[in-house]
Design a protein around this motif. Structure first.
Motif, PDB file in Angstrom:
ATOM      1  N   LEU A 208       9.719  -0.429  -0.189  1.00 42.42           N
ATOM      2  CA  LEU A 208       9.635   0.160   0.445  1.00 42.42           C
ATOM      3  C   LEU A 208       9.283   1.427   0.519  1.00 42.42           C
ATOM      4  CD1 LEU A 208       9.465  -0.317   3.606  1.00 42.42           C
ATOM      5  CD2 LEU A 208      12.533   0.503   3.513  1.00 42.42           C
ATOM      6  N   PHE A 209       9.837   2.100  -0.058  1.00 40.67           N
ATOM      7  CA  PHE A 209       9.163   2.940  -0.478  1.00 40.67           C
ATOM      8  C   PHE A 209       7.534   3.476  -0.734  1.00 40.67           C
ATOM      9  CE2 PHE A 209       7.873   6.262  -4.165  1.00 40.67           C
ATOM     10  CZ  PHE A 209       8.418   7.780  -3.979  1.00 40.67           C
ATOM     11  N   LEU A 210       7.313   2.036  -1.715  1.00 42.08           N
ATOM     12  CA  LEU A 210       5.624   2.340  -2.156  1.00 42.08           C
ATOM     13  C   LEU A 210       5.086   1.970  -1.603  1.00 42.08           C
ATOM     14  CD1 LEU A 210       6.457   1.197  -6.152  1.00 42.08           C
ATOM     15  CD2 LEU A 210       4.828   3.494  -5.254  1.00 42.08           C
ATOM     16  N   HIS A 211       5.171   1.236  -0.446  1.00 45.29           N
ATOM     17  CA  HIS A 211       4.572   1.179   0.747  1.00 45.29           C
ATOM     18  C   HIS A 211       3.985   2.252   1.340  1.00 45.29           C
ATOM     19  CE1 HIS A 211       2.895  -0.966   4.658  1.00 45.29           C
ATOM     20  NE2 HIS A 211       4.168  -0.516   5.100  1.00 45.29           N
ATOM     21  N   TYR A 212       4.648   3.108   2.033  1.00 43.88           N
ATOM     22  CA  TYR A 212       5.066   4.742   2.108  1.00 43.88           C
ATOM     23  C   TYR A 212       4.057   5.333   1.068  1.00 43.88           C
ATOM     24  CZ  TYR A 212       7.578   2.764   6.486  1.00 43.88           C
ATOM     25  OH  TYR A 212       7.521   2.092   7.226  1.00 43.88           O
ATOM     26  N   ALA A 213       4.154   5.290   0.472  1.00 45.63           N
ATOM     27  CA  ALA A 213       3.580   6.452  -1.008  1.00 45.63           C
ATOM     28  C   ALA A 213       2.813   6.261  -1.302  1.00 45.63           C
ATOM     29  CB  ALA A 213       5.799   6.654  -2.192  1.00 45.63           C
ATOM     30  N   PHE A 214       1.933   4.363  -1.737  1.00 50.74           N
ATOM     31  CA  PHE A 214       1.392   4.116  -1.714  1.00 50.74           C
ATOM     32  C   PHE A 214       0.473   2.940  -1.225  1.00 50.74           C
ATOM     33  CE2 PHE A 214      -1.260   1.017  -5.152  1.00 50.74           C
ATOM     34  CZ  PHE A 214      -1.779   1.942  -5.897  1.00 50.74           C
ATOM     35  N   ASP A 215       0.910   1.875  -1.047  1.00 50.16           N
ATOM     36  CA  ASP A 215       0.043   0.467  -0.101  1.00 50.16           C
ATOM     37  C   ASP A 215      -0.559   1.722   1.148  1.00 50.16           C
ATOM     38  OD1 ASP A 215       1.391  -0.564  -2.614  1.00 50.16           O
ATOM     39  OD2 ASP A 215       2.883  -1.848  -1.584  1.00 50.16           O
ATOM     40  N   ALA A 216       0.548   2.367   2.091  1.00 52.38           N
ATOM     41  CA  ALA A 216      -0.248   2.059   3.035  1.00 52.38           C
ATOM     42  C   ALA A 216      -1.659   3.021   3.167  1.00 52.38           C
ATOM     43  CB  ALA A 216       0.598   2.851   4.132  1.00 52.38           C
ATOM     44  N   TRP A 217      -0.867   4.618   2.091  1.00 51.71           N
ATOM     45  CA  TRP A 217      -1.443   5.492   1.946  1.00 51.71           C
ATOM     46  C   TRP A 217      -3.157   5.717   1.115  1.00 51.71           C
ATOM     47  CZ3 TRP A 217      -3.852   7.022  -2.740  1.00 51.71           C
ATOM     48  CH2 TRP A 217      -4.149   8.110  -2.381  1.00 51.71           C
ATOM     49  N   LEU A 218      -3.487   4.408   0.442  1.00 51.96           N
ATOM     50  CA  LEU A 218      -4.301   4.043  -0.135  1.00 51.96           C
ATOM     51  C   LEU A 218      -5.536   3.178   0.588  1.00 51.96           C
ATOM     52  CD1 LEU A 218      -5.886   4.115  -2.577  1.00 51.96           C
ATOM     53  CD2 LEU A 218      -4.771   1.936  -3.048  1.00 51.96           C
ATOM     54  N   ALA A 219      -4.846   2.702   1.171  1.00 49.94           N
ATOM     55  CA  ALA A 219      -5.317   1.484   2.676  1.00 49.94           C
ATOM     56  C   ALA A 219      -6.181   2.057   3.444  1.00 49.94           C
ATOM     57  CB  ALA A 219      -4.977   0.949   3.233  1.00 49.94           C
ATOM     58  N   ARG A 220      -5.030   3.425   3.774  1.00 49.65           N
ATOM     59  CA  ARG A 220      -5.985   4.544   5.026  1.00 49.65           C
ATOM     60  C   ARG A 220      -6.322   5.018   3.957  1.00 49.65           C
ATOM     61  NH1 ARG A 220      -1.398   6.363   5.695  1.00 49.65           N
ATOM     62  NH2 ARG A 220      -1.130   8.075   4.496  1.00 49.65           N
ATOM     63  N   GLU A 221      -6.537   5.707   3.059  1.00 57.38           N
ATOM     64  CA  GLU A 221      -7.691   7.098   2.604  1.00 57.38           C
ATOM     65  C   GLU A 221      -8.759   6.355   1.603  1.00 57.38           C
ATOM     66  OE1 GLU A 221      -6.897  10.048   2.789  1.00 57.38           O
ATOM     67  OE2 GLU A 221      -5.509   9.915   4.042  1.00 57.38           O
ATOM     68  N   PHE A 222      -8.579   5.039   1.168  1.00 56.79           N
ATOM     69  CA  PHE A 222      -9.938   5.068   0.399  1.00 56.79           C
ATOM     70  C   PHE A 222      -9.619   2.860   1.045  1.00 56.79           C
ATOM     71  CE2 PHE A 222      -8.863   8.348  -1.860  1.00 56.79           C
ATOM     72  CZ  PHE A 222      -9.599   8.501  -2.560  1.00 56.79           C
ATOM     73  N   PRO A 223     -10.198   2.705   2.259  1.00 57.42           N
ATOM     74  CA  PRO A 223     -10.100   1.629   2.297  1.00 57.42           C
ATOM     75  C   PRO A 223     -10.868   0.461   0.868  1.00 57.42           C
ATOM     76  CG  PRO A 223     -11.720   3.347   4.076  1.00 57.42           C
ATOM     77  CD  PRO A 223     -10.853   3.807   3.503  1.00 57.42           C
ATOM     78  N   GLY A 224     -11.909   1.284   0.757  1.00 49.89           N
ATOM     79  CA  GLY A 224     -12.904   0.554   0.142  1.00 49.89           C
ATOM     80  C   GLY A 224     -12.234  -0.200  -1.156  1.00 49.89           C
ATOM     81  N   ALA A 225     -11.123   0.192  -2.056  1.00 46.83           N
ATOM     82  CA  ALA A 225     -10.498  -0.059  -2.707  1.00 46.83           C
ATOM     83  C   ALA A 225      -9.316  -0.844  -2.917  1.00 46.83           C
ATOM     84  CB  ALA A 225      -9.672   1.262  -4.246  1.00 46.83           C
ATOM     85  N   GLN A 226      -9.268  -1.955  -3.573  1.00 45.61           N
ATOM     86  CA  GLN A 226      -9.217  -3.148  -3.753  1.00 45.61           C
ATOM     87  C   GLN A 226      -7.430  -2.346  -4.827  1.00 45.61           C
ATOM     88  OE1 GLN A 226     -11.766  -6.628  -3.684  1.00 45.61           O
ATOM     89  NE2 GLN A 226     -10.960  -6.777  -2.306  1.00 45.61           N
ATOM     90  N   PHE A 227      -6.566  -3.747  -4.323  1.00 48.47           N
ATOM     91  CA  PHE A 227      -5.013  -3.348  -5.143  1.00 48.47           C
ATOM     92  C   PHE A 227      -4.716  -4.793  -5.267  1.00 48.47           C
ATOM     93  CE2 PHE A 227      -3.238  -1.552  -1.831  1.00 48.47           C
ATOM     94  CZ  PHE A 227      -2.341  -2.243  -2.032  1.00 48.47           C
ATOM     95  N   GLU A 228      -3.843  -4.498  -6.308  1.00 47.90           N
ATOM     96  CA  GLU A 228      -2.771  -5.255  -6.815  1.00 47.90           C
ATOM     97  C   GLU A 228      -1.562  -4.745  -7.174  1.00 47.90           C
ATOM     98  OE1 GLU A 228      -5.591  -7.408  -6.717  1.00 47.90           O
ATOM     99  OE2 GLU A 228      -4.755  -6.658  -9.061  1.00 47.90           O
ATOM    100  N   ARG A 229      -0.089  -4.684  -6.437  1.00 44.63           N
ATOM    101  CA  ARG A 229       0.849  -4.204  -7.113  1.00 44.63           C
ATOM    102  C   ARG A 229       2.251  -5.082  -7.364  1.00 44.63           C
ATOM    103  NH1 ARG A 229       5.338  -2.394  -4.568  1.00 44.63           N
ATOM    104  NH2 ARG A 229       5.038  -2.638  -3.061  1.00 44.63           N
ATOM    105  N   TYR A 230       2.587  -4.668  -8.126  1.00 49.27           N
ATOM    106  CA  TYR A 230       4.176  -5.447  -8.051  1.00 49.27           C
ATOM    107  C   TYR A 230       5.340  -4.851  -8.192  1.00 49.27           C
ATOM    108  CZ  TYR A 230       6.919  -9.038  -9.316  1.00 49.27           C
ATOM    109  OH  TYR A 230       8.364 -10.218  -9.956  1.00 49.27           O
TER     110      TYR A 230
END
Length: 420
Positions: A208-230
């Motif tokens: 939940l923390f990393l969803h806001y701190a990383f996932d949603a932020w990265l998708a919003r700021e850099f929509p062209g950058a893909q990622f995998e997070r475990y």
């Protein structure tokens, strides 16, 4: 536990929830906490123990005991980490809250978040990472420094409050965050940040923390950058070195903003070098979830060989498994039949084959062949008439021919290397 709903309690928590949480805790097994109470001990007085958990949680008077600190090896090798082991009763209480939270937040999580989510596994993240490495030339290998030790409580609580209207969920999350760690010498370590890795509530809080701190932020700021997070282990794919540098600088600033830091030595930009991408760069390989991604020989469907960027079991993971195989001392188990030895190790070896053998499985062959070498030593030690190495080799070959499925790894490696 016959009643399903509470009554005359400030918090509406059903006894059914507590029972289902217990079933999950029991299935997950685990060691005792600071009170020394095992799963079996707890189950011996199950009705009363579950009633106490329910009664205290629904009345608001549940306070978690300290968490037992245990040093364990990292999952895929590469050092150790501190695991927090809550008491069995506390794991039940945490699971009640975790299940409530998971039901609310699962739908908001990013599709490229794989850790501790239903229907997703680490190997899924590795497969997606492999596919994207073929399509994009640059990777940011991220390492958040001591994430579980340093994640700020206020932002964790804020994320929880944004996803529940149940005051008791927030109340107990705050109490679990503040629970001290009891070290091996009995001293209590009080913290002002971090969440105990190994607790039942920790995975959903981390996600939940990393969803806001990383996932949603990265998708919003850099929509062209893909990622995998475990969990806290992430890889970001970029189309150019310039984009990778820009994204990495932004991620570093973002982590600082949310109270975290990237590890300066372990975080790096990697070039996915292979037969078609032949430029030079400082870093051309990276580790992710127990696999090393780098240039390797591959074979096309028509038999043609070429160089591709592929994952295979990492050196750290291979070293960790090798140490475990040595610790079995198979050659000393002469009091057992070979079938008993197979029954003991097959579930473990099958798990390794299923996970690490999913990609470039030939990297596992020397390790599996070593198990066969230990079996030859077992034969020589158990039977006097087979002490000669040649006779023991011949005996093992005969067993493999007659019982090819006795050992799980014989499906891939039925022989012993000549050096043995």
């Amino acid at each position: 536990m016959s009643e399903l709903k509470s009554s005359d309690k400030p918090f509406e928590i059903s006894k059914r929830e507590v029972w289902e949480a217990w079933e999950k805790v029991k299935d997950n097994k685990g060691a005792p906490g600071v009170d020394g109470c095992s799963i079996a001990d707890f189950e011996a007085d199950l009705k009363n123990n579950l009633y106490k958990v329910w009664n205290r949680m629904s009345s608001g008077s549940y306070f978690p005991p300290p968490v037992r600190a245990v040093e364990i090896p990292k999952p895929h090798g590469g050092g150790t980490r501190i695991l927090g082991v809550p008491c069995v009763s506390d794991r039940v209480a945490q699971t009640v809250v975790a299940r409530r939270l998971e039901a609310r937040v699962e739908t908001i999580f990013h599709p490229d978040s794989y850790g501790y989510r239903p229907g997703r596994a680490p190997i899924d993240a590795v497969e997606v990472c492999k596919q994207r490495c073929w399509k994009r030339d640059w990777v940011i290998d991220l390492d958040i420094r001591k994430f579980f030790d340093t994640v700020p409580w206020d932002l964790v609580v804020k994320a929880v409050e944004a996803n529940t209207d149940l005051p008791w969920v927030v109340l107990y999350v705050k109490r679990w965050l503040g629970a001290p760690l009891q070290q091996a010498d009995g001293t209590l370590l009080r913290r002002d940040r971090g969440t105990a890795q190994g607790s039942s509530i920790s995975p959903v809080l981390a996600n939940l923390f990393l969803h806001y701190a990383f996932d949603a932020w990265l998708a919003r700021e850099f929509p062209g950058a893909q990622f995998e997070r475990y969990s806290d282990d992430a890889v970001v794919h970029c189309v150019s070195q310039r984009q990778a540098r820009t994204v990495l600088a932004a991620i570093a600033a973002r982590m600082e903003q949310v109270g975290l830091q990237l590890h300066p030595d372990k975080t790096r930009i990697v070039y996915c070098q292979d037969g078609k991408r032949r430029a030079s760069y400082e870093h051309t390989e990276f580790d992710y979830l127990g696999f090393t991604f780098r240039q390797r020989r591959a074979r096309a469907k028509d038999g043609r060989q070429f160089n591709s960027f592929l994952p295979a079991i990492s050196k750290d993971a291979l070293k960790k498994i090798s140490v475990e195989v040595q610790s079995w001392r198979l050659y000393n188990r002469t009091g057992q039949d070979l079938k008993d030895v197979a029954r003991d190790i097959n579930p473990i070896v099958s798990g390794w084959m299923q996970y690490y053998g999913s990609f470039y499985r030939s990297k596992m062959y020397p390790l599996l062949a070593r198990i066969n070498a230990y079996l030859v030593r077992w034969i020589r030690k158990k039977y006097k008439r087979l002490r000669a190495k040649r006779k023991a080799f011949r005996c093992l070959r005969g067993i493999v021919e007659r019982f090819p499925r006795m050992f799980a790894h014989w499906e891939w490696v039925p022989s012993v290397p000549s050096v043995w």
